[in-house]
Design an enzyme around this catalytic site. Structure first.
Site, PDB file in Angstrom:
ATOM      1  N   GLN A  73      -9.107  78.004  67.090  1.00 25.43           N
ATOM      2  CA  GLN A  73      -9.251  78.287  68.523  1.00 25.43           C
ATOM      3  C   GLN A  73      -8.344  79.442  68.965  1.00 25.43           C
ATOM      4  O   GLN A  73      -7.885  79.488  70.112  1.00 25.43           O
ATOM      5  CB  GLN A  73      -8.956  77.034  69.344  1.00 25.43           C
ATOM      6  CG  GLN A  73     -10.086  76.019  69.331  1.00 25.43           C
ATOM      7  CD  GLN A  73     -11.358  76.557  69.975  1.00 25.43           C
ATOM      8  OE1 GLN A  73     -11.326  77.394  70.869  1.00 25.43           O
ATOM      9  NE2 GLN A  73     -12.504  76.090  69.503  1.00 25.43           N
ATOM     10  N   SER A  74      -8.095  80.396  68.059  1.00 27.94           N
ATOM     11  CA  SER A  74      -7.204  81.516  68.378  1.00 27.94           C
ATOM     12  C   SER A  74      -7.769  82.420  69.481  1.00 27.94           C
ATOM     13  O   SER A  74      -8.888  82.930  69.369  1.00 27.94           O
ATOM     14  CB  SER A  74      -6.987  82.345  67.106  1.00 27.94           C
ATOM     15  OG  SER A  74      -6.428  83.606  67.419  1.00 27.94           O
ATOM     16  N   ASN A  75      -6.982  82.627  70.506  1.00 26.07           N
ATOM     17  CA  ASN A  75      -7.345  83.589  71.557  1.00 26.07           C
ATOM     18  C   ASN A  75      -7.201  85.016  71.048  1.00 26.07           C
ATOM     19  O   ASN A  75      -7.945  85.910  71.441  1.00 26.07           O
ATOM     20  CB  ASN A  75      -6.434  83.411  72.773  1.00 26.07           C
ATOM     21  CG  ASN A  75      -6.516  82.020  73.346  1.00 26.07           C
ATOM     22  OD1 ASN A  75      -7.575  81.597  73.782  1.00 26.07           O
ATOM     23  ND2 ASN A  75      -5.414  81.285  73.311  1.00 26.07           N
ATOM     24  N   CYS A  79      -7.774  86.034  68.002  1.00 24.55           N
ATOM     25  CA  CYS A  79      -8.938  86.383  67.179  1.00 24.55           C
ATOM     26  C   CYS A  79     -10.142  86.691  68.065  1.00 24.55           C
ATOM     27  O   CYS A  79     -10.879  87.651  67.800  1.00 24.55           O
ATOM     28  CB  CYS A  79      -9.245  85.246  66.198  1.00 24.55           C
ATOM     29  SG  CYS A  79      -8.002  85.138  64.879  1.00 24.55           S
TER      30      CYS A  79
END
Ligand SMILES: *Cc1c(COP(=O)(O)O)cnc(C)c1O
Length: 335
Positions: free
Chosen positions: A75-77, A79
């Site tokens: 859930q990386s912002n 990325c």
């Protein structure tokens, strides 16, 4: 400004707005609280990584790379914003994500797919441990990848937050406003290191308070050492030989709860409180935890009611739609 010699590719809408949170301040009996809306940077739902990417993507283009590769949690912002930035300038994007492919993508991961990123799943390696190995594989296939580290937190990425501090200084001057402290979520360190370098080079009299979001058990270097190293190399990139030391950074570590991305009462009540008092959404992993920390610092009397505090909203709201961060742990939905 000290960063104007570096190539920069515009990716968002700056300056981001600063607004006041009068109803929250009043319910707390002070201090005055302002919020800087980096959740509104405009790049595919926004967030703080847009600032780092303006310098990193410009460098990738300058080096004639044909793709970018970076890493993070599922859930990386960071990325998601990297995938959007790459699409915007016509580069392919490879994402090295922790975990295994879920049956149905949601939140940031869904957006990574919509934005056309190629995803490489790496199981327990959540912080880009396999980033360089996968970049080498791409090179072997005749690609020219530009490697962006975890969180975009190298010296060039952190320059984005030196520029952010210059942006803030101009806004405050125009508002004839000063702030006593800035509070923000601190994780891979580029935000805090860049803000600190900016504060130092621009001689701004304000306390910076990072709320620590995650702590690796196997950290080789303490977070203070990491920040000092990153800030020193960021300053060097700006032709300053200023040295930074761990004591130059205030990092609050009391709000880690049950660990990275585990939503607890601290985050839940901060998110609902800001939503219901000001109509502003925070995210469950970063800004919700940071606001929970700020509310606790205020409760513990760390600021006096006459002071003005700026909360730097770093974005992240797509994670609100990922079921693993559900806010509905308790039956009541009131903060
Ligand atoms: C990455 C991120 C942060 C932390 O910034 P760092 O520069 O990694 O310390 C804070 N908030 C959100 C929403 C983020 O995505």
């Amino acid at each position: 400004m000290p960063f104007h010699h570096l190539p920069r590719r515009s990716l968002g809408f700056f300056p981001t707005p600063i607004v006041e949170l009068p109803r929250l301040s009043q319910s707390l009996g002070g201090p005055r609280i302002l919020i800087k809306r980096d959740d509104q940077t405009g790049l595919a739902l926004g967030g703080n990584k847009t600032r780092k990417l303006e310098f990193l993507i410009a460098d990738a283009l300058h080096q004639n790379c044909d793709c970018v590769i970076t890493a993070g949690a599922a859930q990386s912002n960071h990325c998601r914003q990297t995938a959007a930035a790459a699409a915007m300038v016509g580069l392919e994007c490879h994402l090295v994500l922790g975990g295994t492919p879920p049956e149905q993508a949601n939140g940031n991961l869904l957006l990574d797919e919509v934005l056309g990123a190629t995803i490489h799943w790496t199981g327990a390696d959540r912080k880009g441990e396999q980033l360089n190995a996968i970049a080498s594989q791409l090179q072997a296939q005749d690609h020219h990848p530009y490697v962006i580290p975890y969180g975009g937190s190298n010296a060039l990425g952190a320059v984005g937050f030196v520029a952010a501090m210059a942006e803030l200084q101009q806004q405050l001057q125009a508002m004839e406003q000063s702030v006593d402290a800035i509070v923000f979520a601190s994780s891979s360190g580029g935000t805090q290191a860049g803000l600190t370098v900016g504060q130092s080079l621009l001689a701004m009299d304000v306390e910076l308070i990072g709320i620590r979001i995650d702590k690796a058990e196997d950290e080789q270097l303490s977070y203070g050492d990491q920040l000092a190293e990153l800030a020193t190399s960021t300053a060097r990139m700006l032709q300053s030989d200023r040295q930074f030391h761990p004591t130059d950074f205030r990092v609050e570590t009391a709000y880690l709860g049950a660990g990275y991305g585990v939503v607890g009462e601290l985050e839940r009540s901060a998110i609902t409180r800001l939503a219901q008092s000001e109509g502003i959404l925070l995210d469950p992993v970063y800004s919700g935890r940071a606001m929970g920390g700020l509310l606790d610092l205020i409760r513990r009397g760390q600021f006096n009611p006459q002071q003005t505090i700026l909360f730097w909203h770093t974005g992240g709201q797509p994670a609100l739609f990922a079921p693993q961060f559900s806010l509905k742990e308790t039956s009541s939905f009131s903060g």
